[in-house]
Design a protein around this motif. Structure first.
Motif, PDB file in Angstrom:
ATOM      1  N   GLU A 112       0.776  -1.100  -0.158  1.00 62.89           N
ATOM      2  CA  GLU A 112       0.248   0.074   0.191  1.00 62.89           C
ATOM      3  C   GLU A 112       0.818   1.240   0.014  1.00 62.89           C
ATOM      4  N   GLU A 113       2.076   1.278   0.685  1.00 57.31           N
ATOM      5  CA  GLU A 113       2.962   2.451   0.801  1.00 57.31           C
ATOM      6  C   GLU A 113       3.644   2.685  -0.499  1.00 57.31           C
ATOM      7  N   LEU A 114       3.899   1.492  -1.113  1.00 61.87           N
ATOM      8  CA  LEU A 114       4.535   1.618  -2.629  1.00 61.87           C
ATOM      9  C   LEU A 114       3.661   2.447  -3.499  1.00 61.87           C
ATOM     10  N   PHE A 115       2.452   2.146  -3.512  1.00 58.81           N
ATOM     11  CA  PHE A 115       1.304   2.831  -4.402  1.00 58.81           C
ATOM     12  C   PHE A 115       1.201   3.978  -4.139  1.00 58.81           C
ATOM     13  N   GLU A 116       1.020   4.482  -2.639  1.00 54.12           N
ATOM     14  CA  GLU A 116       0.971   5.859  -2.267  1.00 54.12           C
ATOM     15  C   GLU A 116       2.370   6.663  -2.606  1.00 54.12           C
ATOM     16  N   ALA A 117       3.323   5.942  -2.763  1.00 52.27           N
ATOM     17  CA  ALA A 117       4.329   6.639  -3.089  1.00 52.27           C
ATOM     18  C   ALA A 117       4.392   7.129  -4.755  1.00 52.27           C
ATOM     19  N   LEU A 118       3.901   6.044  -5.275  1.00 53.07           N
ATOM     20  CA  LEU A 118       3.852   6.130  -6.713  1.00 53.07           C
ATOM     21  C   LEU A 118       2.880   7.191  -7.037  1.00 53.07           C
ATOM     22  N   GLU A 119       1.845   7.339  -6.586  1.00 56.42           N
ATOM     23  CA  GLU A 119       0.550   8.496  -6.357  1.00 56.42           C
ATOM     24  C   GLU A 119       1.420   9.909  -6.334  1.00 56.42           C
ATOM     25  N   HIS A 120       1.997   9.862  -5.007  1.00 56.57           N
ATOM     26  CA  HIS A 120       2.697  11.335  -4.844  1.00 56.57           C
ATOM     27  C   HIS A 120       3.637  11.558  -5.928  1.00 56.57           C
ATOM     28  N   VAL A 121       4.267  10.735  -6.225  1.00 53.65           N
ATOM     29  CA  VAL A 121       5.392  11.082  -7.298  1.00 53.65           C
ATOM     30  C   VAL A 121       4.810  11.462  -8.447  1.00 53.65           C
ATOM     31  N   LEU A 122       3.898  10.885  -9.197  1.00 51.81           N
ATOM     32  CA  LEU A 122       3.281  11.144 -10.315  1.00 51.81           C
ATOM     33  C   LEU A 122       2.442  12.358 -10.204  1.00 51.81           C
ATOM     34  N   ASP A 123       1.968  12.843  -9.089  1.00 54.71           N
ATOM     35  CA  ASP A 123       1.514  14.199  -8.773  1.00 54.71           C
ATOM     36  C   ASP A 123       2.608  15.179  -8.643  1.00 54.71           C
ATOM     37  N   GLU A 124       3.714  15.101  -8.811  1.00 56.39           N
ATOM     38  CA  GLU A 124       4.976  16.093  -8.744  1.00 56.39           C
ATOM     39  C   GLU A 124       5.192  16.151  -7.228  1.00 56.39           C
ATOM     40  N   LYS A 125       5.131  15.352  -6.316  1.00 61.26           N
ATOM     41  CA  LYS A 125       5.386  15.727  -5.120  1.00 61.26           C
ATOM     42  C   LYS A 125       6.508  14.475  -4.750  1.00 61.26           C
ATOM     43  N   ARG A 126       7.109  14.791  -3.687  1.00 61.57           N
ATOM     44  CA  ARG A 126       8.249  13.909  -3.235  1.00 61.57           C
ATOM     45  C   ARG A 126       7.725  13.269  -2.052  1.00 61.57           C
ATOM     46  N   TYR A 127       8.262  11.736  -1.758  1.00 63.01           N
ATOM     47  CA  TYR A 127       7.943  11.030  -0.970  1.00 63.01           C
ATOM     48  C   TYR A 127       9.007  10.305  -0.170  1.00 63.01           C
ATOM     49  N   LEU A 128       8.728  10.339   1.280  1.00 62.41           N
ATOM     50  CA  LEU A 128       9.683   9.548   2.037  1.00 62.41           C
ATOM     51  C   LEU A 128       9.074   8.624   2.910  1.00 62.41           C
ATOM     52  N   SER A 129       9.555   7.400   2.989  1.00 63.01           N
ATOM     53  CA  SER A 129       9.093   6.360   3.590  1.00 63.01           C
ATOM     54  C   SER A 129       8.998   6.395   4.990  1.00 63.01           C
ATOM     55  N   ARG A 130       7.595   6.113   5.408  1.00 68.76           N
ATOM     56  CA  ARG A 130       7.217   6.379   6.991  1.00 68.76           C
ATOM     57  C   ARG A 130       8.107   5.716   7.944  1.00 68.76           C
ATOM     58  N   GLU A 131       8.823   4.641   7.560  1.00 69.35           N
ATOM     59  CA  GLU A 131       9.807   4.127   8.581  1.00 69.35           C
ATOM     60  C   GLU A 131      10.931   5.063   8.968  1.00 69.35           C
ATOM     61  N   VAL A 132      11.168   6.105   7.962  1.00 75.78           N
ATOM     62  CA  VAL A 132      12.352   6.795   8.178  1.00 75.78           C
ATOM     63  C   VAL A 132      11.910   8.315   8.490  1.00 75.78           C
ATOM     64  N   SER A 133      10.725   8.742   7.964  1.00 85.79           N
ATOM     65  CA  SER A 133      10.263  10.141   8.021  1.00 85.79           C
ATOM     66  C   SER A 133      10.557  10.970   9.288  1.00 85.79           C
ATOM     67  N   ASP A 134       9.740   9.913  10.284  1.00 84.48           N
ATOM     68  CA  ASP A 134       9.901  10.733  11.690  1.00 84.48           C
ATOM     69  C   ASP A 134      11.051  11.157  12.346  1.00 84.48           C
ATOM     70  N   VAL A 135      11.911  10.003  12.122  1.00 85.18           N
ATOM     71  CA  VAL A 135      13.414  10.291  12.776  1.00 85.18           C
ATOM     72  C   VAL A 135      14.111  11.311  11.770  1.00 85.18           C
ATOM     73  N   LEU A 136      14.046  11.407  10.486  1.00 84.33           N
ATOM     74  CA  LEU A 136      14.829  11.975   9.750  1.00 84.33           C
ATOM     75  C   LEU A 136      14.352  13.266   9.034  1.00 84.33           C
ATOM     76  N   SER A 137      13.241  13.466   9.328  1.00 87.18           N
ATOM     77  CA  SER A 137      12.612  14.822   8.749  1.00 87.18           C
ATOM     78  C   SER A 137      13.419  16.055   9.145  1.00 87.18           C
ATOM     79  N   LYS A 138      13.700  16.196  10.436  1.00 86.77           N
ATOM     80  CA  LYS A 138      14.344  17.389  11.114  1.00 86.77           C
ATOM     81  C   LYS A 138      15.951  17.359  10.331  1.00 86.77           C
ATOM     82  N   SER A 139      16.391  16.111  10.231  1.00 88.09           N
ATOM     83  CA  SER A 139      17.789  16.236   9.703  1.00 88.09           C
ATOM     84  C   SER A 139      18.057  16.560   8.208  1.00 88.09           C
ATOM     85  N   LEU A 140      16.880  16.323   7.475  1.00 84.90           N
ATOM     86  CA  LEU A 140      16.825  16.758   5.997  1.00 84.90           C
ATOM     87  C   LEU A 140      16.468  18.134   5.709  1.00 84.90           C
TER      88      LEU A 140
END
Length: 215
Positions: A112-140
């Protein structure tokens, strides 16, 4: 993006590529038009076929996913790239996005997350995996300070840095293969890339170049 989405899948494991193709075929709008075992094969495919998106494993022999992404965005800037990897280090993620990729997914992501990422990307948005987004969003959002590990090893991927440290600590290729659960062929490919990036010819020169920078 409306209509058919043409996808190339790249991974050095044939069964993984087949699994991606099977998964994507469940959605009518997605068509897998090519498969590649490394980045060089991806570039060869793109010379002869039209593609909208590449699902790109980042740890591949011959040419890794980072180098392939860089070349794709230079030659075909309209093609979207979604990177897939086991790695969760901020350096990996920052580097991939800096090269122009649209999404970063860990291989633990659900269908489900892969398809969600595909939808974001095709809508010209970036996508960061849920597994790392909370930990790394500040670092990014924070640029690396001068002298940080990200700058010191700017030319090396997180996996290559890991291998440098293991080599420097005396591990053999077989031991590194067992430790990282990667094939000997993949380790040797990483080793060649490391030597090329650091502009060294042997392990002694490599250690001399990084000895003051390895934590």
């Amino acid at each position: 993006m409306g209509g058919e989405v043409r996808i190339v899948v790249a991974d050095d494991h044939r069964m993984v590529r087949k699994a991606w193709q099977l998964l994507l075929s469940a959605k009518q709008q997605y068509t897998v038009v090519g498969q590649a075992a490394n980045g060089a094969e991806v570039l060869q495919l793109l010379q002869t076929m039209r593609a909208d998106l590449v699902l790109m494993d980042l740890d591949m022999p011959v040419m890794n996913g980072f180098d392939a992404t860089e070349q794709i965005k230079k030659r075909y800037p309209w093609i979207k790239v979604i990177g897939l990897t086991q790695q969760k280090e901020s350096g990996y993620i920052k580097k991939l996005f800096a090269l122009g990729a649209s999404a970063y997914l860990t291989k633990n992501a659900s269908d489900e997350e892969l398809f969600e990422a595909l939808e974001h990307v095709l809508d010209e948005k970036r996508y960061l995996s849920r597994e790392v987004s909370d930990v790394l969003s500040k670092s990014l959002l924070t640029p690396p300070s001068e002298g940080s590990a990200d700058q010191v090893f700017m030319g090396l991927s997180a996996r290559e840095i890991e291998i440098v440290k293991l080599i420097a600590s005396g591990h053999t290729t077989l031991q590194i293969s067992n430790t990282l659960h990667l094939s000997i062929k993949t380790i040797e490919s990483h080793r060649r890339n490391i030597f090329k990036k650091l502009q060294v010819k042997n392990v002694a020169q490599m250690i001399g170049k990084v000895k003051d920078r390895i934590v």
